[in-house]
Design a protein around this motif. Structure first.
Motif, PDB file in Angstrom:
ATOM      1  N   TYR A   1       0.825  -1.223   0.000  1.00  0.00           N
ATOM      2  CA  TYR A   1       0.000   0.000   0.000  1.00  0.00           C
ATOM      3  C   TYR A   1       0.853   1.264   0.000  1.00  0.00           C
ATOM      4  O   TYR A   1       0.525   2.239  -0.675  1.00  0.00           O
ATOM      5  N   THR A   2       1.957   1.265   0.784  1.00  0.00           N
ATOM      6  CA  THR A   2       2.768   2.495   0.867  1.00  0.00           C
ATOM      7  C   THR A   2       3.321   2.843  -0.516  1.00  0.00           C
ATOM      8  O   THR A   2       3.176   3.987  -0.980  1.00  0.00           O
ATOM      9  N   GLY A   3       3.926   1.847  -1.166  1.00  0.00           N
ATOM     10  CA  GLY A   3       4.555   2.106  -2.457  1.00  0.00           C
ATOM     11  C   GLY A   3       3.541   2.446  -3.538  1.00  0.00           C
ATOM     12  O   GLY A   3       3.755   3.360  -4.348  1.00  0.00           O
TER      13      GLY A   3
ATOM     14  N   ILE B   1       9.268  -0.753  -7.906  1.00  0.00           N
ATOM     15  CA  ILE B   1      10.081  -1.970  -8.029  1.00  0.00           C
ATOM     16  C   ILE B   1       9.669  -2.906  -6.893  1.00  0.00           C
ATOM     17  O   ILE B   1       9.779  -2.546  -5.717  1.00  0.00           O
ATOM     18  N   GLU B   2       9.163  -4.078  -7.246  1.00  0.00           N
ATOM     19  CA  GLU B   2       8.684  -5.032  -6.232  1.00  0.00           C
ATOM     20  C   GLU B   2       9.457  -6.347  -6.364  1.00  0.00           C
ATOM     21  O   GLU B   2       9.548  -6.920  -7.451  1.00  0.00           O
ATOM     22  N   ALA B   3       9.956  -6.834  -5.225  1.00  0.00           N
ATOM     23  CA  ALA B   3      10.795  -8.037  -5.234  1.00  0.00           C
ATOM     24  C   ALA B   3      10.033  -9.271  -5.689  1.00  0.00           C
ATOM     25  O   ALA B   3      10.579 -10.148  -6.349  1.00  0.00           O
ATOM     26  N   SER B   4       8.758  -9.349  -5.311  1.00  0.00           N
ATOM     27  CA  SER B   4       7.956 -10.519  -5.660  1.00  0.00           C
ATOM     28  C   SER B   4       6.825 -10.043  -6.560  1.00  0.00           C
ATOM     29  O   SER B   4       7.063  -9.683  -7.712  1.00  0.00           O
TER      30      SER B   4
ATOM     31  N   ALA C   1       2.849  -7.638   3.649  1.00  0.00           N
ATOM     32  CA  ALA C   1       1.690  -7.592   4.556  1.00  0.00           C
ATOM     33  C   ALA C   1       0.428  -7.133   3.829  1.00  0.00           C
ATOM     34  O   ALA C   1      -0.685  -7.528   4.201  1.00  0.00           O
ATOM     35  N   SER C   2       0.592  -6.318   2.776  1.00  0.00           N
ATOM     36  CA  SER C   2      -0.585  -5.752   2.104  1.00  0.00           C
ATOM     37  C   SER C   2      -1.465  -6.811   1.450  1.00  0.00           C
ATOM     38  O   SER C   2      -2.647  -6.566   1.235  1.00  0.00           O
ATOM     39  N   GLY C   3      -0.898  -7.971   1.139  1.00  0.00           N
ATOM     40  CA  GLY C   3      -1.735  -9.006   0.532  1.00  0.00           C
ATOM     41  C   GLY C   3      -2.144 -10.084   1.515  1.00  0.00           C
ATOM     42  O   GLY C   3      -2.778 -11.067   1.127  1.00  0.00           O
TER      43      GLY C   3
ATOM     44  N   GLY D   1      -7.597  -7.269   6.873  1.00  0.00           N
ATOM     45  CA  GLY D   1      -8.600  -6.418   6.231  1.00  0.00           C
ATOM     46  C   GLY D   1      -9.416  -5.606   7.213  1.00  0.00           C
ATOM     47  O   GLY D   1     -10.534  -5.176   6.917  1.00  0.00           O
ATOM     48  N   VAL D   2      -8.846  -5.358   8.401  1.00  0.00           N
ATOM     49  CA  VAL D   2      -9.498  -4.506   9.400  1.00  0.00           C
ATOM     50  C   VAL D   2      -9.005  -3.076   9.153  1.00  0.00           C
ATOM     51  O   VAL D   2      -7.844  -2.769   9.426  1.00  0.00           O
ATOM     52  N   VAL D   3      -9.867  -2.232   8.596  1.00  0.00           N
ATOM     53  CA  VAL D   3      -9.423  -0.873   8.263  1.00  0.00           C
ATOM     54  C   VAL D   3      -9.832   0.019   9.430  1.00  0.00           C
ATOM     55  O   VAL D   3     -11.022   0.208   9.688  1.00  0.00           O
TER      56      VAL D   3
ATOM     57  N   ILE E   1      14.226  -7.392  -7.539  1.00  0.00           N
ATOM     58  CA  ILE E   1      14.691  -6.978  -6.204  1.00  0.00           C
ATOM     59  C   ILE E   1      15.629  -5.789  -6.346  1.00  0.00           C
ATOM     60  O   ILE E   1      16.616  -5.877  -7.084  1.00  0.00           O
ATOM     61  N   ALA E   2      15.322  -4.703  -5.652  1.00  0.00           N
ATOM     62  CA  ALA E   2      16.259  -3.566  -5.624  1.00  0.00           C
ATOM     63  C   ALA E   2      17.461  -4.005  -4.798  1.00  0.00           C
ATOM     64  O   ALA E   2      17.335  -4.276  -3.604  1.00  0.00           O
ATOM     65  N   GLN E   3      18.596  -4.153  -5.447  1.00  0.00           N
ATOM     66  CA  GLN E   3      19.783  -4.694  -4.764  1.00  0.00           C
ATOM     67  C   GLN E   3      20.676  -3.585  -4.219  1.00  0.00           C
ATOM     68  O   GLN E   3      21.266  -3.733  -3.160  1.00  0.00           O
TER      69      GLN E   3
ATOM     70  N   GLY F   1      -1.773  -0.985   9.336  1.00  0.00           N
ATOM     71  CA  GLY F   1      -1.264  -0.108   8.285  1.00  0.00           C
ATOM     72  C   GLY F   1      -2.130   0.028   7.054  1.00  0.00           C
ATOM     73  O   GLY F   1      -1.720   0.712   6.117  1.00  0.00           O
ATOM     74  N   ILE F   2      -3.304  -0.609   7.008  1.00  0.00           N
ATOM     75  CA  ILE F   2      -4.051  -0.503   5.750  1.00  0.00           C
ATOM     76  C   ILE F   2      -4.345   0.970   5.468  1.00  0.00           C
ATOM     77  O   ILE F   2      -4.044   1.492   4.395  1.00  0.00           O
ATOM     78  N   ALA F   3      -4.909   1.637   6.457  1.00  0.00           N
ATOM     79  CA  ALA F   3      -5.258   3.042   6.262  1.00  0.00           C
ATOM     80  C   ALA F   3      -4.003   3.927   6.294  1.00  0.00           C
ATOM     81  O   ALA F   3      -3.788   4.750   5.399  1.00  0.00           O
TER      82      ALA F   3
END
Ligand SMILES: Cc1cc2nc3c(=O)[nH]c(=O)nc-3n(C[C@H](O)[C@H](O)[C@H](O)COP(=O)(O)OP(=O)(O)OC[C@H]3O[C@@H](n4cnc5c(N)ncnc54)[C@H](O)[C@@H]3O)c2cc1C
Length: 431
Positions: A39-41, A58-61, A67-69, A73-75, A211-213, A373-375
């Motif tokens: 969510y942050t990115g 840039i996402e490693a996976s 955590a975002s996936g 789901g408690v917002v 992956i950002a190395q 951290g969702i919100a």
């Protein structure tokens, strides 16, 4: 190398389809490079686009791997530090600002879902009920509600007594609770995938399995290197939260957070008879224990999450303990089968608050949501872009002059186990 395969979960089983991922290769240019596809990115990328800038994530996976996936789901607008403690230690105005930011964060999720038509996220503002596990906890909740209502003029909280809480939850284990009407539930992975779709539809690039190395930070700009390519940009946002130790590129924030494993279980679809007795209003529910547990319905299943007893990796006995905690709270679930079990890393900080700021004149960071951290990640991703491009924003206690390292970081793993054990003991004896 860590395992970058997303765990199977109820969220993955019910998620919307995604486009074929693209790996970063060759040299790409952007106004801002963003490391982390949670969510942050993703929120940072959307804010960059709103400002007329070109972001590259840039996402490693894959999007929502972290955590975002995987979350519950408690917002909600909750911090791990109470607003009454903030008022006591930092003054009423600071606490009031923190409360405002928490509501802004909640509004941010609602606006994203509306503006980008993320219907599959199933966002519903059903409220969140914090359930007190003993009289001391209820007294603290009441004090918090009093300050928020009387001092801040915030009308979103409502105190419930034992009977009302029992009726709401279907559990006799709680002595009362506080209902926060400005909160709700969401399908976390579909929310992440919806944000990613919005980024792509508006011309932003998301490179997965990349992956950002390493980062070169020179007077001419930033260059982020992955195995096969690099992104050259004016600014950088680090949005790696509990996964900040995947690669040396994010070493600057790694010691600011302690990754702490949090887990979820989901039941099989429940009979109408059992469902009638459980979480009747479709809210999200959390407990006041230090080793917090939370629950909600999703369709006709109960979802139950908690911390503690989990080490570096998933373990059968830890999931069994979580399942038995669920059945202790809800005896009507005896005999019900758990069909899904998964876990992920939350990022704890020294003072239990998120951290956002500039690591240097080109690099912003936003990490450390302490399990809620969702919100807030949705809001702070936006703020990270604004800070990176020179805006001044009042982020009260979350704003840091630099990433704040945790002292004795090398001792974090035994420390986490000791603290978790101590918290479980205090919860057990009702303190
Ligand atoms: C089991 C569980 C339950 C939770 N329940 C709730 C809840 O109900 N409500 C709530 O508000 N919060 C909850 N949380 C917390 C919430 O999910 C997080 O605070 C939030 O998702 C953080 O988002 P993020 O984008 O900052 O980090 P993440 O979603 O963790 O994303 C970080 C990403 O950075 C990537 N990354 C790391 N290093 C690199 C690198 N070098 N190169 C490229 N990519 C990299 C990772 O692959 C990862 O995808 C829960 C968390 C867990 C684990």
């Amino acid at each position: 190398m860590s395992d970058l395969t997303p765990p199977s979960s109820l969220w993955r089983d019910t998620a919307t389809a995604v486009p074929v991922p693209t790996r970063l290769s060759g040299v790409t240019t952007a106004n801002v490079a963003i490391i982390g596809g949670g969510y942050t990115g993703l929120s940072a990328a959307l804010r960059a686009i709103e400002r007329g800038l070109k972001p590259v994530v840039i996402e490693a996976s894959e999007v929502g791997f972290g955590a975002s996936g995987r979350n519950g789901g408690v917002v909600s607008t909750k911090y791990r530090v109470s607003l009454s403690d903030m008022a006591k230690h930092h003054g009423v105005d600071v606490a009031k600002r923190m409360n405002r930011l928490a509501h802004d964060a909640m509004d941010c999720v609602e606006q994203y879902v509306d503006r980008y038509e993320i219907r599959s996220a199933g966002f519903a503002k059903t409220g969140n009920l914090r359930c007190a596990h003993n009289a001391n906890a209820l007294a603290s909740l009441r004090e918090e509600a009093r300050i928020v209502t009387e001092t801040f003029g915030d009308t979103s909280l409502q105190i419930l007594d034992r009977e009302e809480t029992q009726y709401e939850t279907g559990s006799a284990a709680f002595v009362g609770g506080v209902l926060n009407k400005h909160a709700g539930v969401i399908h976390p992975l579909n929310y992440a995938r919806g944000l990613a779709r919005a980024v792509r539809d508006r011309g932003g690039h998301i490179f997965e399995h990349s992956i950002a190395q390493r980062i070169d930070n020179t007077p001419d700009g930033i260059e982020v290197f992955t195995e096969l390519g690099s992104v050259r940009a004016e600014r950088l946002v680090i949005a790696t939260n509990g996964y900040s130790d995947l690669a040396p590129a994010t070493a600057i924030v790694r010691k600011s957070v302690i990754p702490f494993r949090s887990a979820m279980v989901a039941t099989e679809p429940l009979s109408a008879q059992v469902l009638q007795t459980l979480v009747r209003n479709g809210r999200s529910y959390s407990e006041t224990r230090r080793m917090m547990r939370w629950f909600r319905r999703i369709d006709d299943r109960l979802l139950f999450g908690g911390r503690g007893a989990f080490g570096k990796a998933d373990s059968g006995p830890a999931f069994a303990a979580l399942e038995s905690a669920m059945k202790d709270l809800f005896p009507q679930l005896a005999g019900v089968t758990v069909t899904h079990r998964w876990s992920g890393l939350v990022a704890m900080t020294m003072d239990s608050l998120p951290q956002i700021g500039l690591a240097d004149s080109r690099t912003a960071f936003a990490v450390g949501y302490n399990g809620t951290g969702i919100a807030m990640a949705s809001l702070l991703g936006r703020c990270a872009i604004d800070l990176a491009f020179g805006d001044q924003i009042d982020l009260a206690l979350m704003r840091r002059a630099r990433p704040e390292a945790i002292p004795f970081y090398s001792l974090r793993e035994p420390a986490v186990r000791t603290v978790a054990g101590w918290y479980q003991f205090l919860d057990h004896i009702g303190r």
